[in-house]
Design a protein around this motif. Structure first.
Motif, PDB file in Angstrom:
ATOM      1  N   UNK A 193     116.681 -55.005  41.510  1.00  0.00           N
ATOM      2  CA  UNK A 193     117.136 -55.644  42.784  1.00  0.00           C
ATOM      3  C   UNK A 193     116.963 -57.227  42.517  1.00  0.00           C
ATOM      4  N   UNK A 194     117.868 -58.094  43.497  1.00  0.00           N
ATOM      5  CA  UNK A 194     117.820 -59.283  43.363  1.00  0.00           C
ATOM      6  C   UNK A 194     117.031 -59.848  44.499  1.00  0.00           C
ATOM      7  N   UNK A 195     116.323 -58.864  45.140  1.00  0.00           N
ATOM      8  CA  UNK A 195     115.314 -59.375  46.234  1.00  0.00           C
ATOM      9  C   UNK A 195     113.968 -59.199  45.557  1.00  0.00           C
ATOM     10  N   UNK A 196     113.469 -60.258  44.825  1.00  0.00           N
ATOM     11  CA  UNK A 196     112.269 -59.994  44.325  1.00  0.00           C
ATOM     12  C   UNK A 196     110.874 -60.185  45.209  1.00  0.00           C
ATOM     13  N   UNK A 197     110.161 -59.139  45.293  1.00  0.00           N
ATOM     14  CA  UNK A 197     108.985 -59.252  46.151  1.00  0.00           C
ATOM     15  C   UNK A 197     107.857 -59.081  45.504  1.00  0.00           C
ATOM     16  N   UNK A 198     106.580 -59.682  45.931  1.00  0.00           N
ATOM     17  CA  UNK A 198     105.540 -59.580  45.305  1.00  0.00           C
ATOM     18  C   UNK A 198     104.408 -60.678  45.197  1.00  0.00           C
ATOM     19  N   UNK A 199     103.426 -60.938  44.415  1.00  0.00           N
ATOM     20  CA  UNK A 199     102.625 -62.142  44.592  1.00  0.00           C
ATOM     21  C   UNK A 199     102.173 -62.550  43.328  1.00  0.00           C
ATOM     22  N   UNK A 200     102.319 -63.869  43.199  1.00  0.00           N
ATOM     23  CA  UNK A 200     101.917 -64.904  41.986  1.00  0.00           C
ATOM     24  C   UNK A 200     100.802 -64.114  41.196  1.00  0.00           C
ATOM     25  N   UNK A 201     100.972 -63.849  39.803  1.00  0.00           N
ATOM     26  CA  UNK A 201      99.797 -63.457  39.107  1.00  0.00           C
ATOM     27  C   UNK A 201      99.669 -61.875  38.937  1.00  0.00           C
ATOM     28  N   UNK A 202     100.338 -61.146  40.027  1.00  0.00           N
ATOM     29  CA  UNK A 202     100.299 -59.716  39.949  1.00  0.00           C
ATOM     30  C   UNK A 202     101.633 -59.206  39.488  1.00  0.00           C
ATOM     31  N   UNK A 339     103.739 -68.683  37.126  1.00  0.00           N
ATOM     32  CA  UNK A 339     102.476 -69.289  36.766  1.00  0.00           C
ATOM     33  C   UNK A 339     102.090 -70.151  37.559  1.00  0.00           C
ATOM     34  N   UNK A 340     102.500 -70.189  38.783  1.00  0.00           N
ATOM     35  CA  UNK A 340     101.528 -71.066  39.838  1.00  0.00           C
ATOM     36  C   UNK A 340     100.351 -70.600  40.169  1.00  0.00           C
ATOM     37  N   UNK A 341      99.502 -71.382  40.438  1.00  0.00           N
ATOM     38  CA  UNK A 341      98.387 -71.046  40.624  1.00  0.00           C
ATOM     39  C   UNK A 341      97.859 -70.546  41.942  1.00  0.00           C
ATOM     40  N   UNK A 342      98.772 -70.651  42.931  1.00  0.00           N
ATOM     41  CA  UNK A 342      98.426 -70.406  44.387  1.00  0.00           C
ATOM     42  C   UNK A 342      98.941 -68.827  44.534  1.00  0.00           C
ATOM     43  N   UNK A 343      98.186 -68.389  45.426  1.00  0.00           N
ATOM     44  CA  UNK A 343      98.215 -66.797  45.894  1.00  0.00           C
ATOM     45  C   UNK A 343      99.305 -66.779  46.892  1.00  0.00           C
ATOM     46  N   UNK A 344     100.543 -67.033  46.638  1.00  0.00           N
ATOM     47  CA  UNK A 344     101.710 -66.859  47.527  1.00  0.00           C
ATOM     48  C   UNK A 344     102.573 -65.565  47.429  1.00  0.00           C
ATOM     49  N   UNK A 345     102.958 -64.985  48.449  1.00  0.00           N
ATOM     50  CA  UNK A 345     103.883 -63.871  48.187  1.00  0.00           C
ATOM     51  C   UNK A 345     105.280 -64.405  47.858  1.00  0.00           C
ATOM     52  N   UNK A 346     105.880 -64.041  46.929  1.00  0.00           N
ATOM     53  CA  UNK A 346     107.322 -64.293  46.659  1.00  0.00           C
ATOM     54  C   UNK A 346     108.089 -63.305  47.547  1.00  0.00           C
ATOM     55  N   UNK A 347     109.121 -64.089  48.233  1.00  0.00           N
ATOM     56  CA  UNK A 347     110.076 -63.248  49.100  1.00  0.00           C
ATOM     57  C   UNK A 347     111.466 -63.284  48.264  1.00  0.00           C
ATOM     58  N   UNK A 348     111.739 -64.346  47.604  1.00  0.00           N
ATOM     59  CA  UNK A 348     113.043 -64.366  46.700  1.00  0.00           C
ATOM     60  C   UNK A 348     112.903 -65.408  45.872  1.00  0.00           C
ATOM     61  N   UNK A 349     113.470 -65.252  44.611  1.00  0.00           N
ATOM     62  CA  UNK A 349     113.587 -66.372  43.713  1.00  0.00           C
ATOM     63  C   UNK A 349     114.822 -66.875  43.521  1.00  0.00           C
TER      64      UNK A 349
END
Length: 352
Positions: A193-202, A339-349
């Motif tokens: 997918x081109x829409x990458x979803x998930x959470x930093x660190x996981x 590698x950001x230390x914030x627990x933020x959900x990625x919706x798109x890169x």
């Protein structure tokens, strides 16, 4: 009303009418008109409220934000996925409520919040002794195996993290939040997918960097959670300033120095539990290896947890363990974000 998303195949569409439907007025009464005092969660999709039905049943109401395009897609996806699933370690969808622009999902209420609520609080985590943590690890692994292999569908969750592991009144774990999940068809083993979803660190490296996801992507996330449960430290907030490493890097460092016992949370450190705990650390490292093909399946993970496999392979180095944020170039945006230390959900890169 038929719900479907661009990434869900036609045969997986679901009619809302096939689900139990709650009347809007009953949801208003249950939540006291969505009183802020009943608010128990917030996400990109909208807000979650606690409620109580006339018969006394406690519920959690996920109310879609009217302004969230992302939330609408996740709402549709969650109905499609979870309406087809039933397992003791998955949160149970009771029904939905749709009235005009109001769209809501109604779940069983989990009175003990999420696993991170306990694990990362110095006082609350005292209730999570090794016996309880071991039981939670087993429950998560069995729920995940059901998603991957034992349900009628094959589901890749894509956003596994401790905040998505809910705990019932007896602290039994239940995997929640299927807004990002993906259904795999018959022989399909990997998606892109081109829409990458998930959470930093996981997020697994192949998913964060290339948009490739599979069962092994979830296995990576499970491995991160396993090491967090053992250490009592969060991968996305742990940061060793001297070594410039995250939790995975710290675990790998201790493993190579043969000092892995230093990782263990003092709340569970006990010589009687040591063999089991060290076994779990070894499994965790196998799950977070950089190459997806080197990671075990969840079926194998459960066999290892149950002592059905005596000899484990030596783990290879985990991904993204030793990069300084300031050293990452602008051309490496994906790594820098991961590698950001914030627990933020990625919706798109990707740029918009």
């Amino acid at each position: 009303m038929v719900l479907h998303t661009g990434e869900i195949h036609q045969e997986n569409q679901v009619k809302v009418e096939d689900l139990p439907v709650f009347e809007f007025k009953n949801i208003l009464t249950a939540t006291n008109n969505f009183d802020l005092a009943n608010k128990i969660g917030q996400g990109g999709f909208g807000t979650v409220y606690k409620g109580q039905l006339p018969g006394g049943l406690e519920i959690a109401v996920k109310r879609l934000s009217k302004t969230s395009g992302q939330g609408l897609e996740e709402f549709m996806n969650e109905v499609i996925v979870i309406s087809k699933l039933q397992h003791r370690n998955l949160v149970r969808l009771l029904g939905c409520c749709i009235k005009g622009e109001e769209k809501m999902l109604v779940y069983e209420y989990m009175p003990n919040n999420s696993l991170d609520f306990y694990l990362f609080d110095p006082i609350k985590k005292k209730v999570l002794d090794w016996q309880k943590r071991s039981y939670i690890i087993e429950g998560i692994s069995r729920g995940l195996l059901y998603l991957h292999r034992d349900s009628r569908l094959r589901i890749i969750h894509r956003d596994l993290k401790l905040s998505n592991i809910l705990l019932d009144g007896d602290l039994n774990p239940k995997i929640s939040d299927f807004g990002m999940a993906r259904i795999f068809g018959g022989t399909e083993n990997e998606g892109n997918t081109r829409r990458i979803v998930g959470t930093y660190g996981y997020m697994s490296p192949e998913y964060a960097m290339e948009g490739l996801f599979s069962e092994k992507s979830d296995v990576f996330s499970f491995g991160v959670m396993l090491l967090e449960i053992i250490s009592g430290k969060k991968n996305t907030s742990f940061y060793n300033h001297e070594e410039a490493i995250n939790l995975l890097g710290y675990v790998w460092k201790l493993w190579n120095e043969e000092d892995i016992v230093s990782l263990i949370d003092s709340e569970i450190y006990n010589s009687n539990n040591m063999d089991q705990i060290l076994r779990c650390i070894h499994i965790g490292l196998l799950c977070v290896q950089e190459l997806a093909k080197e990671r075990p399946t969840m079926a194998k993970v459960i066999s290892m947890l149950n002592n059905e496999i005596d000899k484990f392979p030596q783990p290879c180095q985990p991904a993204f363990i030793d990069r300084r944020i300031e050293d990452i170039g602008e051309s490496s945006q994906n790594i820098r974000l991961l590698t950001s230390m914030n627990d933020v959900t990625i919706t798109s890169l990707h740029g918009r």
